[in-house]
Design a protein around this motif. Structure first.
Motif, PDB file in Angstrom:
ATOM      1  N   ILE A 242       0.880  -1.185   0.000  1.00 44.59           N
ATOM      2  CA  ILE A 242       0.000   0.000   0.000  1.00 44.59           C
ATOM      3  C   ILE A 242       0.913   1.229   0.000  1.00 44.59           C
ATOM      4  CG2 ILE A 242      -1.792   1.282   1.236  1.00 44.59           C
ATOM      5  CD1 ILE A 242      -2.593  -1.386   2.579  1.00 44.59           C
ATOM      6  N   PRO A 243       0.937   1.974  -1.103  1.00 39.55           N
ATOM      7  CA  PRO A 243       1.829   3.146  -1.138  1.00 39.55           C
ATOM      8  C   PRO A 243       1.216   4.324  -0.367  1.00 39.55           C
ATOM      9  CG  PRO A 243       0.658   2.939  -3.221  1.00 39.55           C
ATOM     10  CD  PRO A 243       0.195   1.808  -2.367  1.00 39.55           C
ATOM     11  N   ALA A 244       2.084   5.135   0.186  1.00 41.73           N
ATOM     12  CA  ALA A 244       1.625   6.333   0.922  1.00 41.73           C
ATOM     13  C   ALA A 244       2.557   7.499   0.595  1.00 41.73           C
ATOM     14  CB  ALA A 244       1.635   6.062   2.420  1.00 41.73           C
ATOM     15  N   ILE A 245       1.999   8.673   0.576  1.00 41.78           N
ATOM     16  CA  ILE A 245       2.862   9.873   0.438  1.00 41.78           C
ATOM     17  C   ILE A 245       2.637  10.767   1.659  1.00 41.78           C
ATOM     18  CG2 ILE A 245       3.022   9.841  -2.090  1.00 41.78           C
ATOM     19  CD1 ILE A 245       0.854  12.045  -2.167  1.00 41.78           C
ATOM     20  N   ILE A 246       3.721  11.363   2.116  1.00 39.60           N
ATOM     21  CA  ILE A 246       3.620  12.272   3.278  1.00 39.60           C
ATOM     22  C   ILE A 246       4.451  13.523   2.993  1.00 39.60           C
ATOM     23  CG2 ILE A 246       3.173  10.484   5.053  1.00 39.60           C
ATOM     24  CD1 ILE A 246       6.172  10.594   5.748  1.00 39.60           C
ATOM     25  N   GLY A 247       4.128  14.566   3.726  1.00 40.45           N
ATOM     26  CA  GLY A 247       4.866  15.825   3.574  1.00 40.45           C
ATOM     27  C   GLY A 247       6.163  15.802   4.356  1.00 40.45           C
ATOM     28  N   SER A 248       7.029  16.754   4.069  1.00 40.48           N
ATOM     29  CA  SER A 248       8.360  16.768   4.700  1.00 40.48           C
ATOM     30  C   SER A 248       8.282  17.018   6.209  1.00 40.48           C
ATOM     31  CB  SER A 248       9.240  17.824   4.035  1.00 40.48           C
ATOM     32  OG  SER A 248       8.583  19.072   4.068  1.00 40.48           O
ATOM     33  N   SER A 249       7.300  17.800   6.665  1.00 38.96           N
ATOM     34  CA  SER A 249       7.171  18.032   8.110  1.00 38.96           C
ATOM     35  C   SER A 249       6.777  16.748   8.809  1.00 38.96           C
ATOM     36  CB  SER A 249       6.110  19.089   8.388  1.00 38.96           C
ATOM     37  OG  SER A 249       6.534  20.312   7.878  1.00 38.96           O
ATOM     38  N   MET A 250       5.855  16.034   8.184  1.00 40.14           N
ATOM     39  CA  MET A 250       5.405  14.755   8.735  1.00 40.14           C
ATOM     40  C   MET A 250       6.582  13.765   8.759  1.00 40.14           C
ATOM     41  SD  MET A 250       2.741  13.064   9.771  1.00 40.14           S
ATOM     42  CE  MET A 250       2.104  11.408   9.903  1.00 40.14           C
ATOM     43  N   ALA A 251       7.344  13.748   7.662  1.00 37.00           N
ATOM     44  CA  ALA A 251       8.506  12.853   7.592  1.00 37.00           C
ATOM     45  C   ALA A 251       9.506  13.188   8.689  1.00 37.00           C
ATOM     46  CB  ALA A 251       9.154  12.968   6.220  1.00 37.00           C
TER      47      ALA A 251
END
Lengths: 233, 390
Positions: free
Chosen positions: B138-147
């Motif tokens: 299951i692919p996911a994308i997150i923002g840099s702050s979240m990362a």
């Protein structure tokens, strides 16, 4: 001298408030001046010379009596009318020259003509003529700070004379000058008086000036102590 | 006209004294315009980014959806109504299904919002193409702050846990397919974007969505009580309020700067009248009325701002243009500000801002110049000629 009377002063009094009382600078002056006079108001400090000169110059008004300058009663003149009279008919020369320090010699002399709204080419000619009368054509671009005391006063004379006024009022014009410069200035003014028929009235206690005037009015405590006319060739 | 000519002559003749005032006034001009331009640029960029990354041309909200009440999330979803389904099919409306859940990055537990979105969508700037997969994960994308806060990197797997529509807990491994950079905290902090089909499957909510993001403005609420259209203006209301609050601070700073500049002019005028009494007396003796002298001094004071405008234009136009093109770098810490803020801010100097500032400064300078000059009207010329202080 011409017989035409241009200044009439009758019963002139001037009071100044001092604390709760008042100081009387002029106390019943009666005088008249004709066109082309070269007269001196002579007296010690506090005798009322400058106050009288200021009233004749419409810079101040009488407390009592009347002063009629060129047909206009000084006490009844509005601010605008007295400014108009000074602008067109009266010239002033001051002890400390009162030149505009940020202006050049040319601009200082040009100033009264600017107020009169004279067009530029005519103005230039009139300024150069006035500077020629006082012998300062080589200094037109100089600023007052670059001039000697004598030169500064000559610029002041040129500024007073440029509009060819009927009357020039000079308050202690030689007080800040040495003897040579004083004589030079006085000779210049005497020459202009003769050539242009301008009335010169000095407020002074300087012997050098007294030696040049053709009418000596001695003031003492706000009154005319003596009025003497001298015939000169 | 004469007064203007004399005022200019006096000012230019005064040399350094004039230019010092003019330069100080020109600094004020530039700083006022720069500051206002910066705030305007920031506002514009914040709004544009919000539209680009989150709001689109407006959104249909499922009737129960309230982004400020996480307890309603479980119920705030519906099937897409028939009247909107064509738009969803052709991509002009992008459905997003939102659900609460938890991830366990590096053994820590963190509450997140799972947001399901179509990988093919082209309405929002999110790099959703990265959500395409071969079906093995299951692919996911997150923002840099979240990362940064979860210490997750691209390619990392993390356990995700959620509760389906029946209230049953379930969990799966998700793979971080992409970490994107955005200036909009509300699509970054605490957000995990997944393919909408996966989220629907996880939640047991086939064909349902929480919001539908429109590609452009002009939509209206259809006759369906389950979906309500929120236009851009409504969705930007929070940021508008922040901007308003920020504008007040901007106006306050602007007023302080203006006051400082005016203080310089006022000070110069007071000093001028005090120092130039003999000159004032001489003007009157030579035939000016006191009114004309007041006018002359007022114009002189006001002309400081005219000269300052010219000086400010000479060095300000290249400087501000350069900044408007190159932008101003903002330190990383500014992410914590809570409002969309790019790494670089591009100030916007509108014609209204520039002409408005020039006109206001001119008017205020004239008033400030006139105020002390009125004293000349009460000055006795004979006293002035003696240079006596009154």
């Amino acid at each position: 001298m011409n017989d035409e009377v241009i200044i009439t002063i009758e019963g002139l009094k001037k009071h100044f408030p001092v604390g709760s009382g008042r100081f009387t600078a002029l106390n019943g002056i009666d005088l008249s001046f004709g066109k082309g006079e070269f007269a001196g108001l002579i007296g010690p400090s506090g005798s009322g010379k400058t106050t009288l000169l200021n009233i004749m110059g419409t810079l101040d008004s009488p407390s009592e009596g009347m002063a009629i300058i060129l047909g206009e009663s000084v006490g009844n003149l509005s601010a605008r009318a007295s400014a108009l009279l000074r602008k067109s008919q009266l010239g002033f020369i001051f002890q400390s020259y009162n030149l505009f320090q940020v202006y050049t010699v040319f601009e200082n002399v040009e100033f009264p003509l600017l107020l009169q709204g004279i067009e530029a080419s005519k103005r230039k000619k009139m300024v150069l003529d006035a500077l020629e009368w006082v012998g300062l054509t080589d200094k037109i671009k100089s600023k007052p700070a670059q001039l000697s005391g004598g030169e500064s006063q000559r610029v002041a004379i040129a500024r007073a004379m440029v509009k060819k006024p009927a009357i020039v009022l000079a308050d202690e014009p030689t007080a800040n000058l040495d003897a040579a410069n004083s004589h030079n200035i006085l000779q210049t003014m005497e020459k202009l008086n003769r050539e242009l028929k301008t009335t010169f009235i000095f407020a002074t206690h300087d012997e050098k000036v007294i030696g040049y005037v053709r009418r000596k009015i001695f003031l003492f405590d706000g009154k005319v102590a003596k009025d003497e006319k001298i015939e000169k060739n | 006209m004469l007064a203007f000519k004399l005022a200019l002559r006096n000012l230019l003749g005064a040399g350094l004294r004039t230019w010092l005032n003019v330069i100080i006034l020109s600094f004020s001009f530039i700083i006022i315009i720069w500051l206002k331009g910066l705030l305007e640029g920031w506002d514009r960029q914040a709004k544009n980014d919000m539209i680009k990354w989150e709001i689109g041309g407006g959104q249909f909200w499922q009737a129960s959806y309230d982004p400020f009440d996480p307890f309603t999330l479980l119920d705030s979803h519906s099937t897409i109504p028939d009247v909107l389904s064509d738009s969803v099919t052709n991509g002009t409306l992008v459905p997003v299904l939102i659900s609460q859940g938890t991830i366990y990055p590096n053994g820590r537990m963190q509450s997140v919002l799972f947001k399901g979105i179509s990988p093919e969508q082209k309405v929002l700037a999110l790099p959703t193409l990265k959500l395409k997969s071969d079906g093995t994960y299951i692919p996911a994308i997150i923002g840099s702050s979240m990362a940064e806060s979860t210490q997750l990197k691209e390619g990392d797997y993390v356990t995700a846990r959620w509760r389906d529509k029946n209230g049953t807990f379930d969990a799966a491994e998700i793979r971080i397919a992409c970490i994107y950079q955005t200036n909009v905290p509300s699509v970054d902090v605490g957000q995990v974007w997944l393919p909408i089909d996966n989220v629907r499957e996880m939640m047991l909510l086939p064909g349902e969505a929480t919001i539908l993001v429109a590609n452009k403005e002009g939509w209206k609420t259809e006759k369906s009580d389950k979906w309500i259209f929120k236009d851009q203006k409504t969705l930007l209301i929070d940021i508008e309020n922040i901007i308003k609050a920020k504008s007040f601070v901007g106006i306050l700073i602007w007023a302080i700067l203006l006051m400082m500049a005016m203080l310089a002019v006022f000070d110069t005028q007071v000093l001028s009248i005090f120092r130039r009494q003999k000159e004032i007396g001489t003007y009157v003796a030579l035939g000016m009325t006191r009114g004309q002298v007041v006018q002359l001094f007022t114009i002189e004071g006001a002309m400081h701002s005219v000269l300052a405008t010219l000086v400010a234009a000479a060095y300000g136009i290249p400087l501000l243009t350069f900044q408007a093109i190159r932008g101003i770098s903002i330190p990383v810490e500014s992410k914590d500000f809570g409002i969309a803020m790019a790494a670089k801010l591009y100030p916007v100097y509108s014609l209204t801002l520039i002409t408005g500032t020039v006109i206001v400064v001119l008017i205020v300078t004239t008033i400030v110049s006139y105020w002390p000059s009125r004293k000349i009207g009460r000055l006795s010329p004979t006293e002035a000629l003696r240079g006596r202080i009154q």
